[in-house]
Design a protein around this motif. Structure first.
Motif, short mmCIF file in Angstrom:
data_model
loop_
_atom_site.label_atom_id
_atom_site.label_comp_id
_atom_site.label_asym_id
_atom_site.label_seq_id
_atom_site.Cartn_x
_atom_site.Cartn_y
_atom_site.Cartn_z
N ALA A 117 23.51 -69.04 24.95
CA ALA A 117 22.53 -68.15 24.23
C ALA A 117 23.11 -67.17 23.37
O ALA A 117 24.09 -66.85 23.52
CB ALA A 117 21.73 -67.63 25.43
N LEU A 163 17.21 -69.90 26.56
CA LEU A 163 17.49 -70.04 28.01
C LEU A 163 16.93 -69.05 28.95
O LEU A 163 15.82 -69.68 29.84
CB LEU A 163 19.05 -70.38 28.37
N ASP A 168 19.25 -71.49 21.52
CA ASP A 168 19.77 -72.18 22.87
C ASP A 168 20.33 -73.25 22.66
O ASP A 168 19.93 -74.34 22.28
CB ASP A 168 18.52 -72.47 23.74
N ALA A 199 15.02 -76.70 25.81
CA ALA A 199 15.39 -75.72 24.73
C ALA A 199 14.59 -75.79 23.76
O ALA A 199 14.53 -76.72 22.99
CB ALA A 199 17.11 -75.81 24.30
#
Ligand SMILES: NC(=O)c1ccc[n+]([C@@H]2O[C@H](COP(=O)([O-])OP(=O)(O)OC[C@H]3O[C@@H](n4cnc5c(N)ncnc54)[C@H](OP(=O)(O)O)[C@@H]3O)[C@@H](O)[C@H]2O)c1
Length: 331
Positions: free
Chosen positions: A77, A136, A99, A280
């Motif tokens: 992240a 995330l 992400d 994601a």
């Protein structure tokens, strides 16, 4: 050795604890077609990072490399600023977050090259440190509540493990969706969770949430469990007749329990037990950034650690030494 061909990044020369991590010069890639070069400002530590660092569970090795991970740098992240763009929709100077779990990691480094679909633009009103907390953890919480739990206004939501990444996001999102939020946390996390706006905060180190007389049995429409530190079926007395238990993380044993036993017990009517893998999704990340821009969510930051002390940041997050998120400062 420092030039525009190199950058500092956190490498994992072999799987293990934080002591295996090294902050060294690694090759800096150039953006290909459709890619964006980002000067990373902040990396946010998630459980996925230390799981990857340790190859825990072992299957991590099948995806990332048998002896050592194949990626250039650790980290999923991140937030930062575009410095070069070969993609429509992004220009130098744009604030972005992303992400990187499906695109080779690399968030814990000074620069990263990523495909544009992974990135979301950070609104001017959102600080980059806050933006880094949302990939995330935030998207997992959103998908757990919205897509798995189908939470509705006025329903009762319980979040177990409320003070850190997925849990703190779930508390804030549940509150925004109009739920009555019961947040379960440890004593150290309690003040932080109270600030997040959990309607009720239960200290797991003082009371057993499954038997506490103050916790209404048979009333929870959704339970989000970030750790599954006990049998998932211990929570059955708390679930409403059609309630849903969503198992976000924990040991492989517990995941298997949810997938197999929970799946079998969920057949027919009555409460359901589920586990899932988050995706994601840059669209979901944009939604969360818009909520932060509107001051509807304010993810808690527990520590900001310089890149040179990345091992300390990973250890701090893994051992839950501070409530709130642990960020790595790339500047
Ligand atoms: N399914 C997916 O797609 C997905 C996506 C992201 C993450 N995950 C998984 O979800 C889990 C949570 O991730 P995370 O990043 O939020 O990190 P985490 O730091 O592992 O969060 C788990 C939380 O559980 C609580 N906890 C610790 N010890 C406990 C105990 N003995 N009893 C009850 N609760 C305890 C702590 O919160 P309190 O101190 O507040 O209680 C802790 O912060 C991890 O296992 C991660 O791998 C899964």
């Amino acid at each position: 050795m420092k030039s525009d061909k190199y950058m500092r990044g956190v490498t994992v020369p072999r799987y293990g604890g934080p002591d295996v991590l090294q902050v060294v010069d690694v090759p800096r890639s150039q953006p290909g077609p459709g890619e964006v070069l980002v000067r990373v400002a902040w990396g946010a530590v998630n459980a996925a990072d230390w799981r990857l660092m340790r190859a825990d569970p072992w299957m991590v090795r099948l995806a990332f490399g048998l002896r050592r991970p194949r990626f250039a740098a650790l980290g999923i992240a991140m937030s930062g600023t575009v410095v070069e763009s070969n993609a429509d929709g992004f220009s130098p100077g744009d604030g972005v977050a992303g992400d990187l779990s499906a695109s080779g990691c690399g968030a814990f480094a000074e620069y990263v090259c990523v495909g544009a679909p992974v990135l979301a633009r950070v609104p001017d009103g959102v600080e980059l440190d806050i933006a880094a907390t949302l990939p995330l953890a935030g998207t997992t919480a959103l998908q757990a509540i919205r897509d798995q739990g189908h939470l509705r206004d006025g329903q009762n939501l319980m979040v177990i493990g409320a003070s850190v990444a997925v849990g703190s996001a779930a508390v804030e999102l549940g509150r925004n969706m109009g739920a009555n939020v019961w947040a379960v946390t440890g004593t150290a996390g309690r003040p932080l969770v109270e600030r997040l706006g959990g309607t009720h905060v239960v200290d797991r180190q003082v009371t057993d949430v499954t038997t506490d007389a103050a916790v209404p049995p048979g009333s929870f429409d959704l339970i989000i469990d970030t750790g599954s530190y006990r049998s998932i079926f211990d929570y059955k007395p708390l679930l409403a007749p059609e309630g849903i238990y969503v198992h976000v993380g924990g040991s492989m044993k517990r995941l298997a329990q949810t997938a197999i036993c929970g799946g079998l017990r969920s057949r027919g009517g009555g409460p359901r037990w589920k586990t899932f893998t988050a995706t994601a999704d840059a669209g979901d990340l944009e939604k969360l950034l818009a909520m932060a821009d509107a001051n509807r969510i304010s993810p808690p930051i527990g520590a900001r650690i310089p890149l040179s002390d990345a091992a300390e940041a990973l250890g701090m997050a893994e051992e839950h030494r501070v409530p709130g998120r642990v960020l790595i400062d790339m500047e």
